[in-house]
Design a protein around this motif. Structure first.
Motif, PDB file in Angstrom:
ATOM      1  N   VAL A 192       0.826  -1.205   0.000  1.00 35.42           N
ATOM      2  CA  VAL A 192       0.000   0.000   0.000  1.00 35.42           C
ATOM      3  C   VAL A 192       0.857   1.251   0.000  1.00 35.42           C
ATOM      4  O   VAL A 192       2.008   1.250   0.457  1.00 35.42           O
ATOM      5  CB  VAL A 192      -0.955   0.014   1.221  1.00 35.42           C
ATOM      6  CG1 VAL A 192      -1.928  -1.140   1.132  1.00 35.42           C
ATOM      7  CG2 VAL A 192      -0.182  -0.043   2.528  1.00 35.42           C
ATOM      8  N   ASN A 193       0.289   2.340  -0.492  1.00 36.21           N
ATOM      9  CA  ASN A 193       0.999   3.610  -0.476  1.00 36.21           C
ATOM     10  C   ASN A 193       1.097   4.128   0.957  1.00 36.21           C
ATOM     11  O   ASN A 193       0.293   3.754   1.821  1.00 36.21           O
ATOM     12  CB  ASN A 193       0.297   4.625  -1.391  1.00 36.21           C
ATOM     13  CG  ASN A 193      -1.103   4.973  -0.904  1.00 36.21           C
ATOM     14  OD1 ASN A 193      -1.271   5.708   0.064  1.00 36.21           O
ATOM     15  ND2 ASN A 193      -2.117   4.424  -1.585  1.00 36.21           N
ATOM     16  N   PRO A 194       2.101   4.951   1.260  1.00 36.32           N
ATOM     17  CA  PRO A 194       2.351   5.371   2.652  1.00 36.32           C
ATOM     18  C   PRO A 194       1.158   6.022   3.335  1.00 36.32           C
ATOM     19  O   PRO A 194       0.915   5.784   4.526  1.00 36.32           O
ATOM     20  CB  PRO A 194       3.522   6.353   2.504  1.00 36.32           C
ATOM     21  CG  PRO A 194       4.234   5.906   1.261  1.00 36.32           C
ATOM     22  CD  PRO A 194       3.152   5.438   0.348  1.00 36.32           C
ATOM     23  N   GLU A 195       0.398   6.831   2.629  1.00 37.88           N
ATOM     24  CA  GLU A 195      -0.745   7.495   3.244  1.00 37.88           C
ATOM     25  C   GLU A 195      -1.800   6.473   3.667  1.00 37.88           C
ATOM     26  O   GLU A 195      -2.367   6.555   4.771  1.00 37.88           O
ATOM     27  CB  GLU A 195      -1.352   8.507   2.271  1.00 37.88           C
ATOM     28  CG  GLU A 195      -2.529   9.277   2.865  1.00 37.88           C
ATOM     29  CD  GLU A 195      -3.094  10.299   1.885  1.00 37.88           C
ATOM     30  OE1 GLU A 195      -4.170  10.842   2.185  1.00 37.88           O
ATOM     31  OE2 GLU A 195      -2.471  10.527   0.831  1.00 37.88           O
ATOM     32  N   PHE A 196      -2.064   5.512   2.788  1.00 37.37           N
ATOM     33  CA  PHE A 196      -3.036   4.468   3.106  1.00 37.37           C
ATOM     34  C   PHE A 196      -2.536   3.623   4.278  1.00 37.37           C
ATOM     35  O   PHE A 196      -3.303   3.250   5.168  1.00 37.37           O
ATOM     36  CB  PHE A 196      -3.275   3.603   1.869  1.00 37.37           C
ATOM     37  CG  PHE A 196      -4.457   2.670   1.964  1.00 37.37           C
ATOM     38  CD1 PHE A 196      -5.505   2.912   2.841  1.00 37.37           C
ATOM     39  CD2 PHE A 196      -4.524   1.543   1.157  1.00 37.37           C
ATOM     40  CE1 PHE A 196      -6.591   2.057   2.922  1.00 37.37           C
ATOM     41  CE2 PHE A 196      -5.598   0.676   1.223  1.00 37.37           C
ATOM     42  CZ  PHE A 196      -6.635   0.926   2.115  1.00 37.37           C
ATOM     43  N   ALA A 197      -1.229   3.330   4.292  1.00 43.92           N
ATOM     44  CA  ALA A 197      -0.647   2.542   5.376  1.00 43.92           C
ATOM     45  C   ALA A 197      -0.861   3.220   6.725  1.00 43.92           C
ATOM     46  O   ALA A 197      -1.217   2.575   7.717  1.00 43.92           O
ATOM     47  CB  ALA A 197       0.840   2.312   5.120  1.00 43.92           C
ATOM     48  N   LYS A 198      -0.655   4.534   6.768  1.00 42.95           N
ATOM     49  CA  LYS A 198      -0.852   5.266   8.021  1.00 42.95           C
ATOM     50  C   LYS A 198      -2.312   5.213   8.470  1.00 42.95           C
ATOM     51  O   LYS A 198      -2.602   5.092   9.653  1.00 42.95           O
ATOM     52  CB  LYS A 198      -0.405   6.710   7.849  1.00 42.95           C
ATOM     53  CG  LYS A 198       1.108   6.872   7.688  1.00 42.95           C
ATOM     54  CD  LYS A 198       1.485   8.336   7.495  1.00 42.95           C
ATOM     55  CE  LYS A 198       2.990   8.483   7.306  1.00 42.95           C
ATOM     56  NZ  LYS A 198       3.382   9.900   7.058  1.00 42.95           N
ATOM     57  N   GLY A 199      -3.224   5.299   7.518  1.00 44.02           N
ATOM     58  CA  GLY A 199      -4.642   5.215   7.847  1.00 44.02           C
ATOM     59  C   GLY A 199      -5.003   3.849   8.410  1.00 44.02           C
ATOM     60  O   GLY A 199      -5.781   3.748   9.376  1.00 44.02           O
ATOM     61  N   ILE A 200      -4.449   2.798   7.828  1.00 47.17           N
ATOM     62  CA  ILE A 200      -4.711   1.443   8.328  1.00 47.17           C
ATOM     63  C   ILE A 200      -4.155   1.287   9.734  1.00 47.17           C
ATOM     64  O   ILE A 200      -4.796   0.699  10.612  1.00 47.17           O
ATOM     65  CB  ILE A 200      -4.104   0.397   7.371  1.00 47.17           C
ATOM     66  CG1 ILE A 200      -4.822   0.439   6.012  1.00 47.17           C
ATOM     67  CG2 ILE A 200      -4.204  -1.004   7.972  1.00 47.17           C
ATOM     68  CD1 ILE A 200      -4.177  -0.421   4.957  1.00 47.17           C
TER      69      ILE A 200
END
Length: 302
Positions: free
Chosen positions: A118-126
């Motif tokens: 996943v892209n970093p922004e999505f990873a942080k959201g998860i």
């Protein structure tokens, strides 16, 4: 469904075999940076009688659900030793070992998450939603850098990449596919079974189509960047059509297309199958495990 019940019957008929013909189990707790991990090793029949023979190894996630119903989450298991015995006795594959690695309980989602997909922004959201750090990279470091070296030291393995496989279902399917992309130098074969290819709750993605497209885009990017040419590696992917598996089709199609675009030939380097009428549960996985391993491990010859 007839094939399902026949496969189960053939597997569980093996329970009646003498203990010496069923192989033996060894269990231990492995200290690690990710915390203590319980491991169960299955040694095939003949291991103790042929001291010069060396064995390929299949590593499996969710170890609680691999062999023993009493340890499993739903009193259902893969019966992986029975599947292995059926293949070995039929001389479809050479005798091999199975190393089952327990999951950590509630943090399982984090441990098996393929971080770099996943892209970093999505990873942080998860991570915010799951209230923890995505741990797929640390888990692979444990498998490749701590557990496998111990197994290779203490048992008569064939440590080469082509003789080292990894398999799992759902989130375990994700981390198995991820192992092939991140540590293809260690794991030469992977079975990604009922792979949780949406990465998050599929119902959430149905409500947010833009997020669903982002997940598909992340898969395309990751496979193109990290999988590489097969170079002798093999990959099995599958899913059913009931319960949670009913949501996997569109995402699995992206995986199939992306793997093929990376130069993998279907039927030779990778396989992707749909098991109609089957659900997201261990009995379904146990029923198709001989077929799966028969294809994946076909070049493990005597």
């Amino acid at each position: 469904m007839t094939r399902f019940f026949l496969a189960l019957a053939a597997l569980f008929a093996l329970f009646a075999a003498p203990a010496s013909a069923q192989g033996r189990f060894v269990e231990f707790d492995q200290p690690a940076d990710i915390g203590k991990v319980h491991v169960t090793v299955w040694l095939p029949p003949g291991y103790d009688k042929e001291p010069k023979r060396r064995y390929p190894v299949l590593y499996m996630h969710d170890g609680q659900n691999v062999f023993f119903p009493k340890r499993s989450g739903f009193n259902k298991v893969w019966a992986a030793d029975k599947a292995a015995l059926s293949l070995i006795n039929a001389r479809r594959v050479a005798p091999f070992m199975i190393v089952a690695v327990d999951h950590p309980g509630a943090p399982r989602f984090l441990r098996y998450f393929p971080t770099r997909v996943v892209n970093p922004e999505f990873a942080k959201g998860i991570e915010r939603f799951a209230k923890g750090k995505l741990g797929g990279d640390e888990y692979l470091t444990f498998l490749a850098g701590t557990l496998k070296p111990r197994i290779d030291r203490e048992y008569r393995t064939r440590p080469q990449t082509r003789y080292t496989a990894v398999a799992g279902s759902s989130m375990g399917g994700l981390i198995s596919l991820y192992a092939l992309g991140e540590r293809g130098d260690v794991f030469g074969k992977a079975a990604a079974v009922s792979t949780h290819s949406p990465l998050v709750d599929p119902d959430l993605l149905k409500q947010q189509p833009q997020m669903a497209e982002m997940v598909k885009a992340d898969w395309r990017r990751y496979i193109a960047a990290r999988l590489g040419a097969p170079k002798g590696r093999k990959l099995w992917m599958d899913h059913g059509t009931e319960t949670l598996d009913a949501s996997y089709g569109p995402y699995q199609a992206v995986l199939d297309e992306s793997v093929a675009a990376a130069g993998w030939k279907r039927g030779k380097d990778f396989e992707s199958r749909v098991y109609k009428g089957t659900a997201h549960e261990e009995n379904a996985w146990a029923a198709r495990l001989p077929e799966m391993l028969g294809w994946l491990l076909a070049d493990w010859k005597r």
